[in-house]
Design a protein around this motif. Structure first.
Motif, short mmCIF file in Angstrom:
data_model
loop_
_atom_site.label_atom_id
_atom_site.label_comp_id
_atom_site.label_asym_id
_atom_site.label_seq_id
_atom_site.Cartn_x
_atom_site.Cartn_y
_atom_site.Cartn_z
N VAL A 63 0.85 -1.19 0.00
CA VAL A 63 0.00 0.00 0.00
C VAL A 63 0.89 1.25 0.00
O VAL A 63 1.67 1.45 0.93
CB VAL A 63 -0.93 0.02 1.23
CG1 VAL A 63 -1.76 1.31 1.25
CG2 VAL A 63 -1.85 -1.19 1.21
N LEU A 64 0.76 2.04 -1.05
CA LEU A 64 1.55 3.27 -1.18
C LEU A 64 0.64 4.47 -0.94
O LEU A 64 -0.29 4.73 -1.71
CB LEU A 64 2.19 3.36 -2.57
CG LEU A 64 2.95 4.66 -2.85
CD1 LEU A 64 4.14 4.80 -1.88
CD2 LEU A 64 3.43 4.69 -4.30
N LEU A 65 0.93 5.20 0.11
CA LEU A 65 0.19 6.43 0.43
C LEU A 65 1.04 7.60 -0.05
O LEU A 65 2.03 7.96 0.58
CB LEU A 65 -0.06 6.52 1.93
CG LEU A 65 -0.96 5.44 2.52
CD1 LEU A 65 -0.96 5.50 4.04
CD2 LEU A 65 -2.37 5.55 1.98
N ALA A 66 0.65 8.16 -1.18
CA ALA A 66 1.43 9.23 -1.79
C ALA A 66 0.50 10.18 -2.52
O ALA A 66 -0.63 9.84 -2.86
CB ALA A 66 2.47 8.66 -2.75
N VAL A 67 0.98 11.41 -2.73
CA VAL A 67 0.21 12.43 -3.43
C VAL A 67 1.11 13.15 -4.42
O VAL A 67 2.34 13.08 -4.34
CB VAL A 67 -0.39 13.46 -2.45
CG1 VAL A 67 -1.46 12.84 -1.58
CG2 VAL A 67 0.71 14.10 -1.60
N SER A 68 0.50 13.85 -5.36
CA SER A 68 1.26 14.68 -6.28
C SER A 68 1.69 15.95 -5.56
O SER A 68 1.03 16.40 -4.61
CB SER A 68 0.41 15.04 -7.50
OG SER A 68 0.02 13.87 -8.19
N PRO A 69 2.79 16.56 -5.97
CA PRO A 69 3.24 17.80 -5.33
C PRO A 69 2.16 18.87 -5.37
O PRO A 69 1.43 18.98 -6.35
CB PRO A 69 4.47 18.20 -6.16
CG PRO A 69 4.95 16.92 -6.76
CD PRO A 69 3.72 16.11 -7.02
N PRO A 70 2.04 19.68 -4.33
CA PRO A 70 0.97 20.68 -4.26
C PRO A 70 1.05 21.74 -5.34
O PRO A 70 0.03 22.29 -5.72
CB PRO A 70 1.16 21.29 -2.86
CG PRO A 70 2.57 21.01 -2.51
CD PRO A 70 2.89 19.69 -3.14
N GLY A 71 2.24 22.01 -5.84
CA GLY A 71 2.38 23.03 -6.88
C GLY A 71 1.66 22.66 -8.15
O GLY A 71 1.29 23.52 -8.94
N GLU A 72 1.44 21.35 -8.36
CA GLU A 72 0.79 20.89 -9.58
C GLU A 72 -0.72 20.74 -9.41
O GLU A 72 -1.47 20.75 -10.36
CB GLU A 72 1.39 19.54 -10.01
CG GLU A 72 2.89 19.62 -10.30
CD GLU A 72 3.47 18.26 -10.59
OE1 GLU A 72 2.67 17.30 -10.76
OE2 GLU A 72 4.69 18.13 -10.63
N THR A 73 -1.18 20.58 -8.16
CA THR A 73 -2.60 20.34 -7.92
C THR A 73 -3.32 21.53 -7.33
O THR A 73 -4.54 21.55 -7.30
CB THR A 73 -2.76 19.15 -6.95
OG1 THR A 73 -2.17 19.53 -5.70
CG2 THR A 73 -2.10 17.91 -7.49
N GLY A 74 -2.57 22.49 -6.84
CA GLY A 74 -3.19 23.65 -6.21
C GLY A 74 -3.57 23.40 -4.77
O GLY A 74 -4.22 24.23 -4.14
N CYS A 75 -3.20 22.24 -4.19
CA CYS A 75 -3.52 21.95 -2.80
C CYS A 75 -2.76 22.91 -1.89
O CYS A 75 -1.62 23.29 -2.18
CB CYS A 75 -3.11 20.52 -2.45
SG CYS A 75 -4.08 19.26 -3.31
N ILE A 76 -3.37 23.28 -0.81
CA ILE A 76 -2.72 24.12 0.18
C ILE A 76 -2.17 23.23 1.27
O ILE A 76 -2.91 22.47 1.89
CB ILE A 76 -3.72 25.13 0.79
CG1 ILE A 76 -4.31 26.00 -0.31
CG2 ILE A 76 -3.06 25.98 1.86
CD1 ILE A 76 -5.42 26.91 0.17
#
Length: 399
Positions: free
Chosen positions: A148-161
């Motif tokens: 199980v890999l818990l990972a996300v895309s960098p916030p600069g690419e998704t607009g996440c704060i």
């Protein structure tokens, strides 16, 4: 990575929770019944609902393991030097200027924080805060042991704060949903990470992903007691993470030979039935989780409670009529390590507890019978374990 520790190795583990699969007709998932208000037990809330809506991941260690062979455990393991590598600064470049890489802050004063968090890592040669490195360790070990890999895309690419959108884990970013990755490619990386933990950094760099440290919430800190598991002793931080759905899981066939997604009460009931073994810390934490059978409540509680920090639990095992594991707050808990050393003989202990004394202990009647006695209020807004007997239910395992 604190190489100056004399007795313990630092480690991290993850209580991974997921909304469980629909239960077939005729099967039940019944939680522990709450016992009556016997002395030494928490009065607790009214009896819990008859169903949990989530499972927790348990992994069976190989019989060849040097530490707790054949035990069912949460995913996790010993910290590797790569978890504190300065190379993570580039991986987390979008958030490295935030305190603790935008991990939610803790209200607990530094002087009362468990040493595993309070230690100044810069003085040990690492620019990576412990709050970050131990989450990396838990995520890496979870990937190695269960796939199980818990990972996300960098916030600069998704607009996440940072610190907001990252605060709640979902299944987005798991396995083949992440950047279009296929299972075959992830399994290739899993093999490489198992071969060398530093490949976890390489994987994140090449796949342009971030370990989802923001989805992990501080839960507890346990130290291995003296002479319990030989010379191996660990200072382990426990994190918790809630997922909306059960992710694909596959044991590594080396350290881990079997996995099981079950409700906390199912795990405890299977333990009581002597069908598998779990260590006292796992027993204690699963008993806590039985207070919250709805995942939405558990998730909300985990986020809010983590801001309070946690207390370090170093069980002190003594012999009375039976083996007894004392925890902080118990009237017999030693105030110093010198007192600890004197508490190995039953003659050092009173035969009976006076009325209204502070109790926080686990009676280890045998390898499969643990009786938690607690009448104190846990620190840092934590849950009191449910104290009761299990009733039969059906299990769902992959052994």
């Amino acid at each position: 990575m604190n190489t100056a520790l004399k007795h313990w190795k630092e480690a991290a583990t993850l209580i991974l929770v997921a909304g469980h699969r629909p239960v077939p007709d005729g099967l039940s998932r019944t939680p522990l019944a709450v016992a009556g208000s016997n002395r030494g037990r928490s009065p607790g809330p009214p009896p819990l609902p008859h169903r949990f809506d989530y499972d927790v991941l348990m992994l069976k260690r190989s019989h060849k393991s040097g530490f707790m062979p054949n035990a069912y455990v949460f995913p996790g393991g010993t910290v590797d030097s790569s978890d504190f590598s300065s190379e993570w600064l580039d991986i987390f470049k979008h958030v490295r200027n935030f305190p603790n890489f935008a991990v939610a802050s803790v209200k607990q004063p530094l002087e009362t924080r468990p040493p595993i968090f309070a230690t100044d890592r810069l003085k040990l040669g690492s620019p990576i805060p412990g709050e970050v490195a131990f989450r990396i360790c838990a995520l890496r070990e979870t990937f190695e042991e269960s796939g199980v890999l818990l990972a996300v895309s960098p916030p600069g690419e998704t607009g996440c704060i940072p610190g907001t959108d990252f605060s709640c884990a979902t299944n987005e970013g798991l396995n083949n949903n992440l950047n279009g990755l296929c299972n075959k490619e992830l399994m290739k990386w899993r093999t490489l990470v198992n071969q060398n933990p530093s490949n976890f950094i390489r994987m994140c760099r090449e796949l342009e992903i971030l370990p989802n440290i923001w989805a992990l919430h501080e839960w507890s800190n346990w130290l291995t007691p003296k002479a319990r598991y030989g010379s191996r002793r660990y200072d382990t931080v426990f994190f918790i993470c809630c997922l909306q759905e059960t992710p694909a899981t596959l044991q590594d066939e080396k350290e881990i030979v079997c996995f099981q997604w079950s409700t906390p009460s199912e795990v405890l009931q299977t333990f009581h039935a002597k069908k598998f073994w779990i260590a006292p810390p796992q027993y204690y934490e699963l008993s806590r989780m039985c207070r919250l059978p709805r995942m939405s409540d558990l998730h909300k509680f985990s986020i809010q409670r983590a801001q309070e920090g946690c207390e370090q639990y170093l069980p002190v095992v003594v012999q009375k009529e039976q083996s007894m594991s004392l925890l902080p707050g118990d009237r017999l808990y030693p105030r110093s390590t010198s007192e600890d050393a004197k508490m190995n003989k039953s003659t050092d202990l009173p035969q009976e507890d006076p009325p209204d004394c502070g109790l926080h202990r686990m009676l280890l009647l045998d390898s499969y019978t643990i009786n938690i006695q607690i009448n104190i209020t846990p620190k840092h807004s934590h849950l009191v374990p449910v104290v009761g007997q299990a009733i039969p239910c059906d299990l769902h395992s992959k052994c």
